[in-house]
Each structure stands twice: as structure tokens, then as C-alpha cells.
Design a protein around this motif. Structure first.
Motif, PDB file in Angstrom:
ATOM      1  N   THR A   1     -24.115  -5.717  25.965  1.00 53.04           N
ATOM      2  CA  THR A   1     -22.763  -6.219  26.237  1.00 53.04           C
ATOM      3  C   THR A   1     -22.086  -6.585  24.919  1.00 53.04           C
ATOM      4  N   GLY A   2     -20.902  -6.013  24.695  1.00 49.47           N
ATOM      5  CA  GLY A   2     -20.146  -6.308  23.473  1.00 49.47           C
ATOM      6  C   GLY A   2     -20.380  -5.239  22.432  1.00 49.47           C
ATOM      7  N   ALA A   3     -19.398  -4.339  22.260  1.00 46.24           N
ATOM      8  CA  ALA A   3     -19.560  -3.221  21.322  1.00 46.24           C
ATOM      9  C   ALA A   3     -18.763  -3.465  20.050  1.00 46.24           C
ATOM     10  N   GLY A   4     -18.877  -4.677  19.495  1.00 45.81           N
ATOM     11  CA  GLY A   4     -18.242  -4.984  18.208  1.00 45.81           C
ATOM     12  C   GLY A   4     -19.180  -4.665  17.056  1.00 45.81           C
ATOM     13  N   GLY A   5     -18.954  -5.294  15.914  1.00 42.08           N
ATOM     14  CA  GLY A   5     -19.738  -5.006  14.708  1.00 42.08           C
ATOM     15  C   GLY A   5     -21.233  -5.186  14.905  1.00 42.08           C
ATOM     16  N   VAL A   6     -21.640  -6.208  15.645  1.00 37.49           N
ATOM     17  CA  VAL A   6     -23.066  -6.437  15.896  1.00 37.49           C
ATOM     18  C   VAL A   6     -23.564  -5.526  17.016  1.00 37.49           C
TER      19      VAL A   6
ATOM     20  N   ASP B   1     -18.254  -3.408  27.921  1.00 39.52           N
ATOM     21  CA  ASP B   1     -17.222  -4.095  27.142  1.00 39.52           C
ATOM     22  C   ASP B   1     -15.951  -4.101  27.988  1.00 39.52           C
ATOM     23  N   VAL B   2     -14.920  -4.754  27.493  1.00 37.01           N
ATOM     24  CA  VAL B   2     -13.644  -4.756  28.224  1.00 37.01           C
ATOM     25  C   VAL B   2     -12.558  -4.019  27.435  1.00 37.01           C
ATOM     26  N   ASP B   3     -12.952  -3.421  26.312  1.00 38.55           N
ATOM     27  CA  ASP B   3     -11.999  -2.778  25.409  1.00 38.55           C
ATOM     28  C   ASP B   3     -12.344  -1.285  25.316  1.00 38.55           C
ATOM     29  N   GLU B   4     -11.406  -0.445  25.742  1.00 41.18           N
ATOM     30  CA  GLU B   4     -11.662   1.009  25.779  1.00 41.18           C
ATOM     31  C   GLU B   4     -11.976   1.579  24.391  1.00 41.18           C
ATOM     32  N   GLN B   5     -11.263   1.081  23.375  1.00 43.68           N
ATOM     33  CA  GLN B   5     -11.494   1.564  22.008  1.00 43.68           C
ATOM     34  C   GLN B   5     -12.934   1.282  21.570  1.00 43.68           C
ATOM     35  N   LYS B   6     -13.416   0.073  21.892  1.00 39.23           N
ATOM     36  CA  LYS B   6     -14.789  -0.283  21.529  1.00 39.23           C
ATOM     37  C   LYS B   6     -15.793   0.571  22.295  1.00 39.23           C
ATOM     38  N   LEU B   7     -15.484   0.881  23.548  1.00 41.45           N
ATOM     39  CA  LEU B   7     -16.391   1.731  24.329  1.00 41.45           C
ATOM     40  C   LEU B   7     -16.436   3.149  23.757  1.00 41.45           C
ATOM     41  N   GLU B   8     -15.311   3.600  23.186  1.00 44.70           N
ATOM     42  CA  GLU B   8     -15.293   4.914  22.526  1.00 44.70           C
ATOM     43  C   GLU B   8     -16.227   4.906  21.308  1.00 44.70           C
ATOM     44  N   PHE B   9     -16.134   3.834  20.499  1.00 44.52           N
ATOM     45  CA  PHE B   9     -17.037   3.693  19.352  1.00 44.52           C
ATOM     46  C   PHE B   9     -18.486   3.687  19.833  1.00 44.52           C
TER      47      PHE B   9
ATOM     48  N   SER C   1     -33.413  -0.813  39.968  1.00 48.88           N
ATOM     49  CA  SER C   1     -34.454  -1.671  39.381  1.00 48.88           C
ATOM     50  C   SER C   1     -33.939  -2.590  38.272  1.00 48.88           C
ATOM     51  N   GLY C   2     -32.879  -2.207  37.574  1.00 53.40           N
ATOM     52  CA  GLY C   2     -32.422  -2.970  36.401  1.00 53.40           C
ATOM     53  C   GLY C   2     -33.016  -2.396  35.126  1.00 53.40           C
ATOM     54  N   VAL C   3     -32.456  -2.783  33.992  1.00 50.77           N
ATOM     55  CA  VAL C   3     -32.932  -2.246  32.703  1.00 50.77           C
ATOM     56  C   VAL C   3     -34.140  -3.042  32.191  1.00 50.77           C
ATOM     57  N   ASP C   4     -34.861  -2.435  31.268  1.00 51.88           N
ATOM     58  CA  ASP C   4     -36.017  -3.125  30.667  1.00 51.88           C
ATOM     59  C   ASP C   4     -35.570  -4.216  29.694  1.00 51.88           C
ATOM     60  N   PHE C   5     -34.528  -3.901  28.906  1.00 53.20           N
ATOM     61  CA  PHE C   5     -34.053  -4.839  27.876  1.00 53.20           C
ATOM     62  C   PHE C   5     -32.531  -4.935  27.925  1.00 53.20           C
ATOM     63  N   ALA C   6     -32.018  -6.134  27.755  1.00 47.48           N
ATOM     64  CA  ALA C   6     -30.561  -6.301  27.684  1.00 47.48           C
ATOM     65  C   ALA C   6     -30.208  -7.199  26.502  1.00 47.48           C
ATOM     66  N   PHE C   7     -29.120  -6.855  25.819  1.00 48.48           N
ATOM     67  CA  PHE C   7     -28.701  -7.586  24.614  1.00 48.48           C
ATOM     68  C   PHE C   7     -27.284  -8.098  24.809  1.00 48.48           C
ATOM     69  N   ASP C   8     -27.121  -9.416  24.750  1.00 43.03           N
ATOM     70  CA  ASP C   8     -25.802  -9.988  24.891  1.00 43.03           C
ATOM     71  C   ASP C   8     -25.221 -10.266  23.509  1.00 43.03           C
ATOM     72  N   CYS C   9     -24.314  -9.408  23.076  1.00 40.28           N
ATOM     73  CA  CYS C   9     -23.712  -9.579  21.746  1.00 40.28           C
ATOM     74  C   CYS C   9     -22.363 -10.291  21.854  1.00 40.28           C
ATOM     75  N   VAL C  10     -22.105 -10.924  22.982  1.00 43.66           N
ATOM     76  CA  VAL C  10     -20.884 -11.716  23.169  1.00 43.66           C
ATOM     77  C   VAL C  10     -21.229 -13.197  23.060  1.00 43.66           C
TER      78      VAL C  10
ATOM     79  N   ILE D   1      -9.315 -10.505  14.385  1.00 46.16           N
ATOM     80  CA  ILE D   1      -9.059 -11.180  15.658  1.00 46.16           C
ATOM     81  C   ILE D   1      -8.268 -10.278  16.609  1.00 46.16           C
ATOM     82  N   ALA D   2      -7.447  -9.393  16.039  1.00 49.92           N
ATOM     83  CA  ALA D   2      -6.713  -8.444  16.874  1.00 49.92           C
ATOM     84  C   ALA D   2      -7.598  -7.290  17.335  1.00 49.92           C
ATOM     85  N   GLY D   3      -8.858  -7.269  16.861  1.00 48.27           N
ATOM     86  CA  GLY D   3      -9.794  -6.223  17.291  1.00 48.27           C
ATOM     87  C   GLY D   3      -9.475  -4.858  16.699  1.00 48.27           C
ATOM     88  N   LYS D   4      -8.802  -4.853  15.520  1.00 49.64           N
ATOM     89  CA  LYS D   4      -8.368  -3.569  14.956  1.00 49.64           C
ATOM     90  C   LYS D   4      -9.499  -2.798  14.265  1.00 49.64           C
ATOM     91  N   ASN D   5     -10.524  -3.520  13.800  1.00 55.77           N
ATOM     92  CA  ASN D   5     -11.570  -2.864  13.010  1.00 55.77           C
ATOM     93  C   ASN D   5     -12.932  -2.969  13.669  1.00 55.77           C
TER      94      ASN D   5
END
Ligand SMILES: [Zn+2]
Ligand SMILES: [Zn+2]
Length: 365
Positions: free
Chosen positions: A190-195, A215-223, A251-260, A354-358
Motif C-alpha cells: 500500500t502506497g506507491a511513493g518513493g518508499v 494507492d489512491v493516485d492513478e499516476q503513482k499506480l502507473e509508476f 486466501s490473502g497474500v503471504d506478505f503485505a507492506f504498509d508504506c503509508v 506535497i503536491a505529489g509531483k515527483n
């Protein structure tokens, strides 16, 4: 030298000339080449996590050794180095048990905003200026601990290598060091930002069979797709838990990472891992916010909920390993740098963060 100084919470950085004192014993003077712009700097700027003022922030950098203090043996002038914000002392209880990322000396430096001996090397007209994570990379030069320096091989651009110092190590280390994801396992991030992008590429690199990204941001999901996501879920339009269950035959996933790092996303991932699965919390929750999970499930489901700080880095091993895999084109670094800035443009760099541009904005010196 020129530096970006934080004088007051929630105000712009002041870019101005300040003085830097020579490195003391076991310290090194670095001519900075690049510094990433990280959400953790912003948390200090906005006083979400208070520090000592005035201070020069910046904790994700790389540069060239300019001068060494007494007793320095690891590096020499002219060496290209990446910097770690948790320079291991090697002798405290944490270091001696292999937990270099929570070295007691490094924790003390982070809290006091000083160098290891409790003093500072930065001045403005006689006034003391504090250090951030014993690095302060938002300046043309930095005095750092010898053990904060990891040699960067020739041919690797320092603008890209700088990012290993925080975002890359944090994201990759959570997958390789904390969770130890094995080939064929299923992963959600969860969370497709820098981390998050680095957790995604780390899972793909060790041949996870599914890398599901929320994620909730289409651009980040594209990345995310470019970094190895096999499926992306926009949590604005789909229920992420239901979708993960569907993708894993219930069944669910084996591992999940919360980057939010929000109570909501932690709860969602707890529901999205299989019995016996592991949720790793990488993102930092705001002070005062508590995640809650059904207590009964701790025993009956044997799910594991744990945190990961700085990817449980052993910096002198892990930074070199990541650079090697970058040279073999198995780990992406250059693609993370979506914009570079001059130091004078630092306030704009944070506005863009903060604007999520990068994916990552980088100050280049
Ligand atoms: Zn230590
Ligand atoms: Zn950071």
C-alpha cells in the motif's frame, strides 16, 4: 558555504551562507553532490516531529570526501560516498546484536540534533546551528561520522546513489531484511511513493509471484507497474481487501507492506494477509494515532504485525548490494529521480513533494 536553514516551524527554509567547522576525530567533511527531498524532512519542517532549532535538514545524500579528521581509516579525500542516516557505532547492544538500524548512538544523535560528541559543526555569526541525523545534507558541505560513509563505485551517478540513503533502503530492506520474502510468494504493497516503489521492485526482484499495489493516485499506480506491480488497485474506486482476496483465491497474500502508515491502511492489510502471513508497517503514523486489530485473531490466525525502520539496514552490506544490483540492471535508481533542483529552489522542491509531483525530487549541488 551555502545551506538551507530551518529557523522556525512551518516556515520556508532560508538559503544563506553559514560556516562549517572542520571534522573532528572519526569525522569526515563531504562536498555534497546530491540530496533527496524526503517526507521525513517535511515532517520536521511542519513540526509533526519536533527537532532542535535552528537546524539544517536533509538525510538522504551522496558526495565526495573533501577532508578527513583524526583516526579516519575507512575513506580518503576524493572517495565518492553514499551516506546513511543511522551511522552504526559498532559497539552498543543494538549493533552487537546486528540491529545497526537502531544503533543507540545514532538514536542519541537524532534526538539531540548534534554530532556524536554532543557538539555541532555548523554556525551562523557565532550562533550554533544543529545537525539532522548527523548528516544535514541540505548544504554544500556536511560533516558526518566516518561510519556514515559507504563507498560508491565508479560509474554510478551520485544523484541516483543518494536515494539509497533513505527511500531505497527503507523500501527494499523491509522486503529483503524484515520480511525475507521468498520466490513465489504473494505480496501486497500500500502506497506507491518513493518508499513503496522500492518495496515493489524488491518483491519483483526476488520473484514474488504476485505484487499487488494499492494507492489512491492513478499516476503513482502507473509508476508501480513500471517497478514490477502485477496488479494495481485504486482504493478510491475498489475495496482493496475484497480485491486482494479475489486475486488470491480467497486466501490473502503471504506478505503485505504498509508504506503509508495510517491506522486505516494497516487494518486493511491485516485483513488482506493469509493466516500465518506477515504485515510489515514501513510508513510512519502521525504521533497519537493508534492502529487496532482484533485481539482474538492474534492467536487464532497467527498473523504477524511488525514494524521495519530503515529496512533494518546493515548499511555497509546493504548499500553495496543494492548498487551491485543496480549495475546489473535488476534494481532501478535513475527512474526514481523525476526532477532535480538547485539548493535555492528547495522550497519549491518541498511544495512539489506535497503536491505529489515527483517520485523523488533531488537537490543537485
Ligand atoms: Zn551502535
Ligand atoms: Zn527519508
Amino acid at each position: 558555504m551555502k545551506a538551507a536553514v530551518m529557523y522556525e516551524p512551518k516556515k520556508d527554509f532560508v538559503v544563506e551562507e553559514i560556516e562549517i567547522l572542520p571534522p573532528k576525530s572519526k569525522e569526515v567533511l563531504i562536498r555534497m553532490a546530491a540530496s533527496g527531498v524526503c517526507r521525513s524532512d517535511y515532517a520536521r519542517l511542519m513540526w509533526e516531529r519536533p527537532s532542535v532549532l535552528p537546524i539544517v535538514l536533509g538525510h538522504e545524500g551522496a558526495g565526495i570526501v573533501e577532508k578527513i579528521g583524526a583516526g579516519v581509516t575507512r575513506v580518503k579525500p576524493g572517495d565518492k560516498v553514499m551516506l546513511t542516516w543511522a551511522a552504526p557505532c559498532g559497539v552498543c547492544h543494538s549493533c552487537q546484536t546486528g540491529k545497526y538500524n537502531i544503533c543507540a548512538e545514532a538514536v542519541r544523535e537524532r534526538t539531540s540534533c548534534t554530532m556524536r560528541d554532543g557538539t555541532t559543526r555548523l554556525r551562523k555569526g557565532g550562533r550554533e546551528i544543529h545537525h539532522f541525523d548527523a548528516l544535514s545534507t541540505f548544504a554544500e558541505y556536511a560533516v558526518v561520522n566516518e561510519s556514515a560513509c559507504i563507498i560508491c563505485p565508479e560509474g554510478v551517478p551520485l544523484t541516483s546513489a543518494a536515494l539509497i540513503g533513505c527511500a531505497v533502503m527503507t523500501g527494499i530492506g523491509a522486503v529483503w531484511n524484515t520480511a525475507r520474502v521468498n520466490p513465489g510468494s504473494t505480496v501486497a504493497v500500500t502506497g506507491a511513493g518513493g518508499v513503496g516503489l522500492n518495496s515493489i521492485q524488491a518483491a519483483a526482484c526476488v520473484s514474488a509471484s504476485q505484487v499487488i499495489v494499492i494507492d489512491v493516485d492513478e499516476q503513482k499506480l502507473e509508476f508501480a507497474k513500471q517497478f514490477g506491480a502485477t496488479t494495481v488497485i485504486n482504493a478510491k474506486s475498489e475495496n482493496p481487501v475484497e480485491r486482494v482476496m479475489e486475486l488470491t483465491n480467497g486466501s490473502g497474500v503471504d506478505f503485505a507492506f504498509d508504506c503509508v502508515g495510517s491506522p486505516k491502511t494497516i487494518g486493511q492489510l491485516w485483513d488482506a494477509v493469509r493466516p500465518g502471513g506477515t504485515v510489515v508497517v514501513v510508513g510512519v503514523a502521525p504521533v497519537g494515532e493508534n492502529a487496532s486489530i482484533p485481539g482474538i485473531q492474534l492467536a487464532f490466525s497467527e498473523k504477524i504485525l511488525r514494524g521495519s525502520l530503515y529496512g533494518e539496514t546493515r548499511p555497509h552490506v546493504d548499500f553495496a548490494r543494492i548498487v551491485n544490483l543496480y549495475q546489473l540492471k535488476k534494481i532501478k535508481l535513475d527512474e526514481l529521480v523525476t526532477k532535480t533542483y538547485k539548493l535555492e529552489e528547495i522550497n519549491q522542491a518541498f511544495a512539489d513533494l506535497i503536491a505529489g509531483k515527483n517520485v523523488r525530487g533531488v537537490i543537485v549541488y
